[in-house]
Design a protein around this motif. Structure first.
Motif, short mmCIF file in Angstrom:
data_model
loop_
_atom_site.label_atom_id
_atom_site.label_comp_id
_atom_site.label_asym_id
_atom_site.label_seq_id
_atom_site.Cartn_x
_atom_site.Cartn_y
_atom_site.Cartn_z
N ILE A 35 6.91 10.34 4.46
CA ILE A 35 6.90 9.45 3.28
C ILE A 35 8.00 8.40 3.42
O ILE A 35 9.11 8.71 3.84
N CYS A 36 7.67 7.18 3.06
CA CYS A 36 8.69 6.13 3.09
C CYS A 36 9.43 6.18 1.75
O CYS A 36 8.95 5.67 0.74
N PHE A 37 10.63 6.78 1.77
CA PHE A 37 11.39 6.93 0.53
C PHE A 37 11.79 5.60 -0.07
O PHE A 37 11.95 5.48 -1.28
N ASN A 38 11.96 4.63 0.79
CA ASN A 38 12.36 3.32 0.27
C ASN A 38 11.26 2.69 -0.57
O ASN A 38 11.52 2.12 -1.62
N MET A 39 10.02 2.81 -0.11
CA MET A 39 8.90 2.29 -0.90
C MET A 39 8.78 3.06 -2.22
O MET A 39 8.44 2.51 -3.26
N LYS A 40 9.06 4.37 -2.16
CA LYS A 40 8.87 5.23 -3.34
C LYS A 40 10.02 5.09 -4.35
O LYS A 40 9.98 5.72 -5.41
N GLY B 177 7.84 -3.62 -3.06
CA GLY B 177 7.81 -3.38 -1.61
C GLY B 177 9.27 -3.33 -1.18
O GLY B 177 10.17 -3.44 -2.03
N VAL B 178 9.54 -3.16 0.09
CA VAL B 178 10.94 -3.07 0.52
C VAL B 178 11.59 -4.46 0.55
O VAL B 178 10.91 -5.49 0.46
N HIS B 179 12.92 -4.47 0.69
CA HIS B 179 13.69 -5.69 0.50
C HIS B 179 13.23 -6.86 1.36
O HIS B 179 13.10 -7.98 0.88
N VAL C 2 7.53 -8.98 11.05
CA VAL C 2 7.97 -9.37 9.70
C VAL C 2 8.95 -8.35 9.12
O VAL C 2 9.75 -8.68 8.24
N ASN C 3 8.93 -7.13 9.64
CA ASN C 3 9.90 -6.10 9.21
C ASN C 3 11.25 -6.41 9.84
O ASN C 3 11.73 -5.70 10.72
N SER C 4 11.85 -7.49 9.39
CA SER C 4 13.14 -7.92 9.91
C SER C 4 13.85 -8.69 8.80
O SER C 4 13.21 -9.15 7.86
N PRO D 196 0.00 0.91 14.33
CA PRO D 196 0.68 0.70 15.63
C PRO D 196 2.17 1.01 15.64
O PRO D 196 2.77 1.06 16.72
N GLU D 197 2.78 1.24 14.48
CA GLU D 197 4.18 1.67 14.47
C GLU D 197 4.31 3.15 14.85
O GLU D 197 5.42 3.63 15.09
N ALA D 198 3.19 3.88 14.88
CA ALA D 198 3.26 5.30 15.24
C ALA D 198 3.66 5.45 16.70
O ALA D 198 3.46 4.54 17.51
N TYR E 67 0.81 -1.22 0.00
CA TYR E 67 0.00 0.00 0.00
C TYR E 67 0.84 1.27 0.00
O TYR E 67 0.34 2.34 -0.31
N TYR E 68 2.11 1.19 0.42
CA TYR E 68 2.92 2.40 0.53
C TYR E 68 3.65 2.75 -0.77
O TYR E 68 4.30 3.79 -0.83
N VAL E 69 3.60 1.88 -1.79
CA VAL E 69 4.31 2.25 -3.03
C VAL E 69 3.47 3.25 -3.81
O VAL E 69 2.28 3.46 -3.52
N GLY F 162 15.35 -0.55 0.90
CA GLY F 162 15.53 -1.23 2.19
C GLY F 162 14.56 -0.71 3.24
O GLY F 162 13.69 0.11 2.95
N CYS F 163 14.72 -1.18 4.47
CA CYS F 163 13.86 -0.70 5.55
C CYS F 163 14.74 -0.45 6.78
O CYS F 163 15.29 -1.40 7.35
N PRO F 164 14.87 0.80 7.21
CA PRO F 164 15.71 1.10 8.38
C PRO F 164 15.25 0.38 9.64
O PRO F 164 16.08 0.05 10.49
N LEU F 165 13.95 0.14 9.76
CA LEU F 165 13.47 -0.59 10.94
C LEU F 165 14.02 -2.02 10.93
O LEU F 165 14.57 -2.49 11.93
N ALA F 166 13.88 -2.69 9.78
CA ALA F 166 14.39 -4.07 9.68
C ALA F 166 15.90 -4.09 9.94
O ALA F 166 16.41 -4.97 10.65
N ASN G 235 12.59 1.52 15.72
CA ASN G 235 11.36 2.16 15.25
C ASN G 235 11.43 2.45 13.76
O ASN G 235 12.50 2.43 13.15
N CYS G 236 10.26 2.71 13.20
CA CYS G 236 10.17 3.11 11.80
C CYS G 236 10.29 4.63 11.77
O CYS G 236 9.49 5.32 12.40
N PRO G 237 11.28 5.18 11.07
CA PRO G 237 11.46 6.63 11.08
C PRO G 237 10.24 7.39 10.56
O PRO G 237 10.01 8.54 10.96
N VAL G 238 9.46 6.77 9.70
CA VAL G 238 8.27 7.43 9.16
C VAL G 238 7.21 7.55 10.25
O VAL G 238 6.72 8.65 10.56
N HIS G 239 6.87 6.44 10.88
CA HIS G 239 5.80 6.45 11.88
C HIS G 239 6.22 7.12 13.20
O HIS G 239 5.40 7.68 13.90
N GLU G 240 7.51 7.03 13.49
CA GLU G 240 8.00 7.62 14.74
C GLU G 240 7.94 9.15 14.68
O GLU G 240 7.83 9.83 15.69
#
Ligand code: SF4
Length: 314
Positions: A263-268, A59-61, A112-114, A198-200, A24-26, A84-88, A170-175
């Motif tokens: 915005i999640c730049f990795n998804m974009k 989606g991310v890696h 799953v974000n790992s 819930p990541e917020a 959904y984030y792409v 990629g995903c900084p949280l993972a 944490n996810c930098p976007v939601h945090e």
């Protein structure tokens, strides 16, 4: 969107028996050409049941990696290998090993974000759709190591009595979402319902009317008789929301500073052109060690089986 590109993608999908899965984030343009758009749990399920020979994963890696783990005999491609995903990435194998040494009697439940390495070290995987149910599948006396997202971990903890040790990621976007700006939006739009992932961060979650995965947010907004919603997750989801409920209004929650931070730049990083290149050149393929796949598949399959049993997915 360039209709030529769209046609080429369609023809190549047919010719190569390929499927496009998109989060959904792409970007909305990719969501529009995808065979299936979903959250992590839904996409993992799709990857496990598709009879396509090639999965193009927008989606991310870690998501493409999860598809490969579940469907090791399929060719899994990611349009931009740098997505990629900084949280993972915040949880390393060495870090988890150290934590496990500190808490040897705890079972390991990871989001799953790992990375695949982390999944292979886990007893059970969860997504934001099923995290509470997955932890509840253990008896209340079972102690849990949870990671890598601290906000999701704290959200889960509020529903269970299990002792939980939570990784500080944490996810930098939601945090970065701003509780102060949310308060101002609530004053400006008093009728609006606040839907948060819930990541917020906690101050934002405390102001939310509903906390749930992207799928839960979409389902709620579509079925609700309310007309205005403040969305506290990555704004890519608003593309799907508008397609499904064009008469409603969706207000994205801004971050503390710098609008781009929501915005999640990795998804974009994925674009329609890159999806076409992925299909044309069969790039960038996800390669993984077979032993790692075997180990990482176990906790993911456990999650999928439990989610089917609980009726969370079909
Ligand atoms: S939104 Fe956050 S958790 Fe999701 S992929 Fe982007 S950085 Fe990772």
């Amino acid at each position: 969107m360039d209709t030529q590109i769209k046609k080429k993608i369609f023809d190549l999908k047919q010719k190569k028996n390929a499927i496009i899965l998109a989060h959904y984030y792409v970007d909305g343009e990719i969501q529009d050409i995808a065979d299936y758009v979903g959250d992590s749990l839904e996409l993992a399920r799709k990857a496990s049941v598709t009879d396509a020979d090639i999965i193009v994963f927008a989606g991310v890696h870690f998501m493409a990696e999860t598809a490969k783990i579940i469907s090791p005999n399929k060719k899994v491609l990611i349009p931009d290998i740098k997505s990629g995903c900084p949280l993972a990435d915040s949880m390393s194998g060495a870090g988890l090993k150290k934590m496990k040494e500190q808490y040897p009697d705890h079972v390991i439940v990871n989001y799953v974000n790992s990375t695949a390495e982390i999944k292979a070290m886990s007893d059970l995987i969860c997504t934001s759709s099923n995290a509470v149910d997955m932890v509840k599948s253990f008896d209340p006396g079972t102690k849990i190591l949870f990671g890598p997202d601290k906000n999701l971990g704290a959200f889960v903890k509020s529903f269970v009595n299990n002792e939980m040790v939570i990784w500080d990621g944490n996810c930098p976007v939601h945090e970065n979402f701003s509780a102060e700006k949310l308060k101002a939006l609530k004053l400006k739009f008093p009728e609006a319902v606040v839907l948060a992932h819930p990541e917020a961060n906690k101050p934002v979650l405390l102001l939310a009317d509903l906390i749930g995965s992207t799928s839960k947010i979409i389902k709620y907004a579509v079925e609700s008789d309310k007309k205005q919603f403040i969305i506290a997750t990555e704004p890519g989801v608003i593309h799907t929301l508008k397609k499904q409920t064009s008469e409603k209004e969706f207000i994205p929650l801004p971050p503390v500073q710098n609008l781009d931070k929501s915005i999640c730049f990795n998804m974009k990083k994925h674009t329609v052109e890159k999806v076409l290149q992925a299909l044309e050149n069969e790039q960038f393929e996800i390669f993984m060690d077979s032993e790692l796949i075997k180990k990482a598949a176990l906790p993911i399959k456990r999650m999928l089986d439990m989610s089917i049993k609980l009726g969370l997915i079909k």
